[in-house]
Structure formats: structure tokens, C-alpha cells
Design a protein around this motif. Structure first.
Motif, PDB file in Angstrom:
ATOM      1  N   PRO A  32      -6.595   2.596  -0.013  1.00  0.00           N
ATOM      2  CA  PRO A  32      -5.164   2.642  -0.320  1.00  0.00           C
ATOM      3  C   PRO A  32      -4.878   2.581  -1.818  1.00  0.00           C
ATOM      4  O   PRO A  32      -5.552   1.874  -2.567  1.00  0.00           O
ATOM      5  CB  PRO A  32      -4.611   1.401   0.375  1.00  0.00           C
ATOM      6  CG  PRO A  32      -5.766   0.468   0.485  1.00  0.00           C
ATOM      7  CD  PRO A  32      -6.987   1.341   0.613  1.00  0.00           C
TER       8      PRO A  32
ATOM      9  N   LYS B 198      -2.203   1.171  -4.359  1.00  0.00           N
ATOM     10  CA  LYS B 198      -1.365  -0.025  -4.229  1.00  0.00           C
ATOM     11  C   LYS B 198      -0.267  -0.025  -5.284  1.00  0.00           C
ATOM     12  O   LYS B 198      -0.351   0.654  -6.305  1.00  0.00           O
ATOM     13  CB  LYS B 198      -2.228  -1.279  -4.368  1.00  0.00           C
ATOM     14  CG  LYS B 198      -3.281  -1.381  -3.289  1.00  0.00           C
ATOM     15  CD  LYS B 198      -4.169  -2.581  -3.475  1.00  0.00           C
ATOM     16  CE  LYS B 198      -5.241  -2.583  -2.396  1.00  0.00           C
ATOM     17  NZ  LYS B 198      -6.222  -3.619  -2.621  1.00  0.00           N
TER      18      LYS B 198
ATOM     19  N   HIS C 220       0.856  -1.190   0.000  1.00  0.00           N
ATOM     20  CA  HIS C 220       0.000   0.000   0.000  1.00  0.00           C
ATOM     21  C   HIS C 220       0.890   1.236   0.000  1.00  0.00           C
ATOM     22  O   HIS C 220       1.917   1.266   0.678  1.00  0.00           O
ATOM     23  CB  HIS C 220      -0.880   0.056   1.252  1.00  0.00           C
ATOM     24  CG  HIS C 220      -1.855  -1.061   1.338  1.00  0.00           C
ATOM     25  ND1 HIS C 220      -2.558  -1.334   2.479  1.00  0.00           N
ATOM     26  CD2 HIS C 220      -2.261  -1.985   0.440  1.00  0.00           C
ATOM     27  CE1 HIS C 220      -3.359  -2.366   2.279  1.00  0.00           C
ATOM     28  NE2 HIS C 220      -3.189  -2.783   1.048  1.00  0.00           N
TER      29      HIS C 220
END
Length: 179
Positions: free
Chosen positions: A75, A77, A33
Motif C-alpha cells: 500500500p 500510505k 492506505h
């Protein structure tokens, strides 16, 4: 030419620019992340793109960041392609707004606001936005809206891709203002 009013964020919201970035491994934690501080350079990228499109040369000024507000929604990634949408207001300081989307799927990842003040280099104090910067913003706004008016006849189908329409739809949410 009149100064931009405090409601300029609402006036200029339709005048945004887009930059893109790909999440690199060095910007991630062990889960893949994007680390929360990795977003700051992406905001810088959006702000730089906006300034270049406006025609403002930041090298001519001393500018201090006075405020940063970020709201993370999900998040980013590793290897995600991101779209950074940026718009600004310039009443007395530069206030920039950002939305970062995952390109694939158009999901909102984060939104932010940064405030920047101009510094008088000789006296070392904060000062108002220089007239040339203000005029550059106003001219950019006028040219952008003129191009938009002339771009498509009324009732023409939306030629943007599905993800661009999704991003445009989800970007209609406002970042909460603080007084």
C-alpha cells in the motif's frame, strides 16, 4: 519512417519519464492506505507527463481507454511521496506501462498497463494511431537515446542517487503480457 513493431514495449522500456505525487488524505481509506482507485489519477499523471515530453497534444484527438491492468505490491500510505515511472509503446493503440515507487526507500508499490485507442470523431469508430502522433513518438525515442549516448562516457560512475539506482534496478522486471 517505419511503424513501431509489436515489440516496441521492449524497445522503449529504457525511455521512461518520471512524475511525482504525494498521497493526500482524501485518497486514503480509514487505515491511511491509498484507496485502490486513487492509483488511476496517478497513472493519468504519468501518461500526461509522457505525452507532454513526447510533444503530443491529446487535445487534438479523441482517445478511449480500452484496458486497465493493475498489480498492487504494497500500500501507498498517507503523505508518501511517490515516483511514477511511465513508458509507452505505440503500434496501433497507445499502450502505457507504469511503475509507482515509494520515493523513500524506492520500494515498488504498484505496476500497471493501460491501453488507449484513437477514435475517428466523424464516424465514431476506432482508428489507427495518427501519423503525427507516431512520428512524435519516434522522434522522442531517437532524441532520448541520442542524449543518453552523449550524456556520460563509457565506464563513468553512476551519478544517480542510491534510491534512483534502486528504482532503476527494480524496474527491470517486466509486467506480464497477455496475448
Amino acid at each position: 519512417m517505419p511503424r513501431l513493431v509489436q515489440s516496441a514495449t521492449n524497445i522503449m522500456r529504457d525511455v521512461s519519464v518520471e512524475a511525482t505525487a504525494r498521497v493526500r488524505w482524501g485518497e486514503c481509506d480509514l487505515q491511511g492506505h491509498a484507496y485502490y482507485a486513487s492509483y488511476i489519477p496517478w497513472f493519468d499523471l504519468g501518461r500526461e507527463k509522457f505525452a507532454l515530453d513526447v510533444g503530443a497534444d491529446y487535445r487534438k484527438y479523441q482517445i478511449a481507454t480500452t484496458d486497465l491492468y493493475v498489480r498492487y505490491h504494497q500500500p501507498a500510505k498517507y503523505l508518501d511521496e511517490l515516483v511514477i515511472r511511465t513508458w509507452a509503446a505505440a503500434p496501433g493503440t497507445l499502450t502505457y506501462y507504469y511503475e509507482i515507487y515509494r520515493k523513500q526507500g524506492g520500494l515498488l508499490v504498484a505496476e500497471a498497463r493501460t491501453i488507449h485507442a484513437f477514435v475517428d470523431a466523424e464516424r465514431g469508430v476506432l482508428t489507427k494511431i495518427p501519423d503525427d502522433m507516431h512520428h512524435a513518438f519516434v522522434e522522442f525515442l531517437e532524441k532520448y537515446r541520442e542524449r543518453k549516448r552523449n550524456a556520460a562516457p563509457a565506464g563513468a560512475p553512476d551519478a544517480r542517487s542510491r534510491s534512483e539506482r534502486d528504482i532503476a534496478t527494480s524496474s527491470s522486471r517486466e509486467i506480464g503480457e497477455t496475448s
